[in-house]
Design a protein around this motif. Structure first.
Motif, short mmCIF file in Angstrom:
data_model
loop_
_atom_site.label_atom_id
_atom_site.label_comp_id
_atom_site.label_asym_id
_atom_site.label_seq_id
_atom_site.Cartn_x
_atom_site.Cartn_y
_atom_site.Cartn_z
N ASN A 107 0.80 -1.22 0.00
CA ASN A 107 0.00 0.00 0.00
C ASN A 107 0.84 1.28 0.00
OD1 ASN A 107 -3.08 -0.68 0.38
ND2 ASN A 107 -1.92 -2.18 1.58
N LEU A 108 2.11 1.14 0.33
CA LEU A 108 3.01 2.30 0.30
C LEU A 108 3.44 2.60 -1.13
CD1 LEU A 108 4.66 4.34 2.03
CD2 LEU A 108 6.51 2.66 2.00
N ASN A 109 3.74 1.55 -1.86
CA ASN A 109 4.21 1.70 -3.24
C ASN A 109 3.16 1.15 -4.20
OD1 ASN A 109 7.00 2.54 -2.51
ND2 ASN A 109 7.08 0.47 -1.65
N SER A 110 3.15 1.66 -5.40
CA SER A 110 2.25 1.14 -6.40
C SER A 110 3.00 0.96 -7.71
CB SER A 110 1.07 2.10 -6.62
OG SER A 110 1.54 3.37 -7.01
N GLY A 111 2.58 -0.02 -8.50
CA GLY A 111 3.17 -0.21 -9.82
C GLY A 111 4.67 -0.44 -9.78
N VAL A 112 5.40 0.42 -10.48
CA VAL A 112 6.85 0.29 -10.61
C VAL A 112 7.54 0.39 -9.26
CG1 VAL A 112 8.92 1.31 -11.62
CG2 VAL A 112 6.83 1.18 -12.97
N GLY A 113 7.03 1.27 -8.40
CA GLY A 113 7.64 1.46 -7.09
C GLY A 113 7.63 0.19 -6.25
N TYR A 114 6.51 -0.56 -6.32
CA TYR A 114 6.40 -1.79 -5.55
C TYR A 114 7.42 -2.83 -6.05
CZ TYR A 114 4.52 -6.17 -3.75
OH TYR A 114 4.38 -7.39 -3.14
N TRP A 115 7.51 -2.98 -7.36
CA TRP A 115 8.44 -3.98 -7.91
C TRP A 115 9.89 -3.56 -7.72
CZ3 TRP A 115 6.89 -8.62 -8.57
CH2 TRP A 115 5.54 -8.86 -8.82
N SER A 151 10.99 -1.91 -5.14
CA SER A 151 11.26 -2.24 -3.74
C SER A 151 11.55 -3.73 -3.59
CB SER A 151 10.05 -1.85 -2.88
OG SER A 151 10.14 -2.38 -1.59
N LYS A 152 10.78 -4.55 -4.29
CA LYS A 152 10.96 -5.99 -4.20
C LYS A 152 12.32 -6.42 -4.74
CE LYS A 152 8.38 -10.23 -5.15
NZ LYS A 152 7.14 -10.78 -5.76
N MET A 153 12.73 -5.84 -5.86
CA MET A 153 14.02 -6.20 -6.46
C MET A 153 15.18 -5.74 -5.58
SD MET A 153 13.22 -7.96 -8.99
CE MET A 153 14.89 -8.19 -9.59
N LEU A 154 15.06 -4.57 -4.97
CA LEU A 154 16.12 -4.09 -4.09
C LEU A 154 16.31 -5.04 -2.91
CD1 LEU A 154 15.43 -0.24 -4.02
CD2 LEU A 154 17.47 -1.38 -4.93
N ARG A 155 15.21 -5.52 -2.35
CA ARG A 155 15.30 -6.44 -1.21
C ARG A 155 15.95 -7.76 -1.62
NH1 ARG A 155 10.02 -5.03 -0.74
NH2 ARG A 155 9.29 -7.18 -0.87
N LYS A 156 15.71 -8.16 -2.88
CA LYS A 156 16.30 -9.41 -3.35
C LYS A 156 17.82 -9.34 -3.42
CE LYS A 156 12.67 -11.79 -5.90
NZ LYS A 156 12.29 -12.38 -7.20
N ILE A 157 18.35 -8.15 -3.65
CA ILE A 157 19.81 -8.01 -3.72
C ILE A 157 20.38 -7.50 -2.40
CG2 ILE A 157 19.79 -7.70 -6.21
CD1 ILE A 157 20.20 -4.70 -5.76
N GLY A 158 19.54 -7.52 -1.35
CA GLY A 158 20.03 -7.19 -0.02
C GLY A 158 19.96 -5.73 0.36
N VAL A 159 19.25 -4.90 -0.43
CA VAL A 159 19.12 -3.47 -0.11
C VAL A 159 17.77 -3.25 0.56
CG1 VAL A 159 19.06 -1.12 -1.02
CG2 VAL A 159 20.57 -2.84 -2.05
#
Length: 699
Positions: free
Chosen positions: A366-374, A376-384
């Motif tokens: 609910n904080l991010n939408s569309g591109v922002g949500y994905w 965020s997800k990709m950053l977490r996958k690389i440890g950020v």
């Protein structure tokens, strides 16, 4: 004799070496079994730290909501660690996927943590003993730990744990540790004062509703009253220029007002002219739901499960009956709330939730939408880190309601639209009228009994909005039967439903234990003796025999007492109840005594076990004789404790609880007292009047 345990050191324990911190052990609760793979990557998901000043701090991922878990967890560690209990501290862990689900529910915490936490404590003990032995230049067998110190058996020398923290970091983690046997326990099984008791008494304890932050504002919310409706428009003219009002926030199915204080927000919210869309459910009622589900159980349903084989002679006695259980709200003391601060560096959330990681996921969505949500997800996958942080607070009652994260999503959506922290608080009316309720369920049971009074066929057909929440555990009976079958029919009327204390056991125990009673009386057999004849488990038999003894079951007819009995196994425990009741000239049911015997396995904290069982009995008694949720014109009729009433303290009958001294592994406690209460009451009513109660609550 104590038995050695293999902690699986590569997958279980990691000693950190931060200077000055003391001895910190990270351990992985999901990988402590002896058959864990050695090549798995090690990521600790719980922490035990021993500081140089002898403090012992435990950070772990379970939520405290009155069940005493913040005391039970350190008891398990401290028992094996041999620490001074007065030095033990606990902190709630910040939400993180490294802790696993962080889910607290289903009476699973102690059942799941019983072995790994004790192994962690024993491992830390052996590291400290090893450090002392190295210092004294003796074998570890010449040393022992007690009350936060390591002692030299020969010389009588002693060293505190705090003094050994640095040296212990250099000791190899042992391949095997020895766990105590029950007769060696000093803390487990004893009445131990809750570690958070003083803070709760003085008001220092922080529940979600207590969170305070600089610049904090408050939000009140009003949801669409009819199921299926959405927000159409809001007329804000009547609050224009109203003191303290900061913003009106429109959500899909709700409207919120943000103001300097909660009451300013609530008063402004009440002045808004809100228009909602129309709904196809505007004529929905409890009566219609009951009729629909009753029709379904008299038609063919989905076969969910069956056990055994029917061997029929054609001479069996056939009995059937129909039962129902109403919608119930959770109604915890602390209404739903959440505090959120969205800022340049991320998003901070303080929530009284039973599922912190799910709350974090809901916040991200609910904080991010569309591109922002994905992104965020990709950053977490690389440890950020995306800096979405959830800080669990104490919970003022959960009962399954706070497994849902709808209120977290709402708080994030509101906080996104302002530049200051916001605390969203639901009013009691919103809390009761927009819950995720125990589903309404309807049941039909048919049984065949042979000439030897054995049940050779048992058919249970349940109907409702969720197979799991309605039919789950329906065949979890402790009785021997030649054949059992469970059928389910699904119909969702659009009423929000969710887990409610003891989940499906709350109504399935009512259905099965009332029907067992009906069979016994049809056979003209004592209900206790009939159950004992059918029971196939020694633990179940023991609780039955003991509850009958303390309730003086065999003397009931001579004394003119009407008694009802019920037995139910759930959450790894066994529990039996006897209710003593009478009915006055106005046909009003009066409960004089409630007797309860439970086998919960090894007891961790005896005071907590009795308190949880007593609380469960009162919770169930309210749902049995005091209240239910009724649907009228597509909305919930009840709104506060004036029409969703609770038992007063003077209405609570004497409760007599006996806990079996058991050597079995710990079972669940927080939910087990709910299922058997309603059938015991119904069976007592029959004993007093000869009339059956087949629909709960009995209003």
């Amino acid at each position: 004799m104590s038995q050695p345990e293999n902690p699986g050191r590569r997958n279980f324990i990691k000693v950190t070496t931060y200077a000055g911190v003391g001895l910190s052990l990270g351990f992985q609760l999901s990988a402590c079994s002896d058959d864990a793979e050695d090549n798995q990557a090690f990521t600790p998901n719980a922490w035990l730290t021993i500081f140089p000043d002898n403090r012992v701090q435990i950070a772990i991922s379970k939520v405290e909501m009155g069940q005493g878990i913040l005391t039970a967890i350190p008891i398990l560690i401290a028992e094996e660690l041999e620490v001074d209990w007065s030095k033990v501290e606990v902190e709630l862990a910040e939400a993180s996927s490294k802790y696993g689900s962080m889910y607290t529910g289903g009476s699973k915490s102690i059942r799941n943590l019983w072995s790994p936490l004790r192994k962690a404590g024993a491992t830390a003990r052996e590291l400290l003993i090893g450090a002392a032995a190295n210092q004294w230049k003796v074998a570890t067998s010449e040393c022992y730990a007690k009350e936060g110190k390591v002692w030299n058996k020969q010389s009588g020398q002693q060293i505190t744990f705090g003094e050994l923290t640095e040296a212990a970091k250099n000791v190899a983690v042992p391949d095997k540790v020895t766990l105590k046997q029950p007769n060696e326990f000093n803390l487990i099984g004893k009445p131990v004062k809750h570690l958070d008791a003083a803070d709760k008494v003085t008001g220092a304890a922080q529940f979600g509703i207590d969170v305070e932050l600089p610049g904090l504002k408050f939000a009140a919310i009003k949801h669409a009253p009819v199921f299926g409706t959405r927000l159409q428009s809001v007329d804000e003219s009547k609050i224009a220029g109203l003191s303290g009002v900061q913003k009106v926030v429109k959500l899909e199915k709700a409207v919120a007002v943000v103001a300097d204080s909660y009451w300013q927000a609530q008063r402004a919210l009440d002045k808004l002219l809100i228009t909602w869309t129309e709904s196809t459910r505007e004529k929905l009622s409890t009566a219609q739901i009951r009729t629909d589900l009753q029709q379904l159980v008299n038609q063919k349903g989905e076969l969910v499960k069956q056990n055994g084989t029917i061997v029929s002679t054609g001479k069996e006695l056939e009995i059937n009956a129909e039962y129902s259980a109403a919608f119930q709200a959770h109604a915890p003391m602390e209404t739903v709330n959440c505090t959120v601060h969205v800022h340049d560096d991320g998003c901070d959330i303080w929530a009284p939730t039973q599922h912190p990681v799910a709350a974090q996921a809901e916040a991200r969505e609910n904080l991010n939408s569309g591109v922002g949500y994905w992104a965020s997800k990709m950053l977490r996958k690389i440890g950020v880190s995306d800096n979405v942080r959830v800080f669990p607070t104490l919970v003022g009652g959960g009962f399954g309601r706070r497994l849902k994260q709808d209120y977290v999503a709402e708080a994030v959506i509101i906080a996104k639209q302002v530049d200051f922290p916001v605390k969203l608080i639901w009013s009691r009316e919103e809390d009761i009228q927009h819950d995720f309720y125990r589903p309404f369920s309807y049941h039909k049971i048919a049984a065949k009994i042979d000439e030897q009074q054995n049940i050779i066929d048992w058919q249970h057909h349940a109907a409702g909005a969720s197979k799991g929440l309605v039919a789950g555990s329906a065949l979890s009976m402790p009785y021997s039967m030649a054949h059992q079958s469970l059928y389910f029919s699904h119909k969702n009327h659009g009423v929000p439903i969710g887990s409610w204390r003891s989940i499906a056991s709350s109504h399935n125990a009512f259905v099965t234990e009332c029907f067992i009673d009906e069979i016994a009386h049809s056979l003209k057999v004592d209900p206790l003796e009939f159950r004992l004849k059918l029971v196939a488990n020694n633990r179940a038999k023991l609780v039955l025999e003991n509850v009958a003894r303390i309730a003086q079951w065999q003397q009931r007819e001579n004394s003119g007492r009407a008694l009802g009995i019920a037995l139910y196994p759930c959450f790894g425990s066994y529990i039996a109840m006897v209710v003593e009741a009478k009915v006055d000239d106005a046909d009003e049911l009066n409960i004089d005594n409630i007797y309860c015997v439970a086998d919960v396995g090894i007891v961790v904290n005896s005071d907590t076990v009795k308190a949880q069982i007593e609380g469960g009995i009162i919770f169930a008694l309210n749902a049995t004789v005091k209240h239910s949720i009724e649907i009228e014109q597509g909305r919930v009729k009840e709104s506060n404790f004036d029409d969703y009433s609770m038992l007063r303290i003077n209405e609570i009958p004497p409760i007599h609880i006996n806990i079996i001294n058991s050597s079995e592994k710990p079972g669940g406690v927080g939910e087990i007292a709910v299922p058997p209460l309603a059938p015991a009451v119904a069976n007592a009513y029959f004993a007093a009047t000869g009339k059956r109660l087949r629909n709960i609550p009995f209003l």
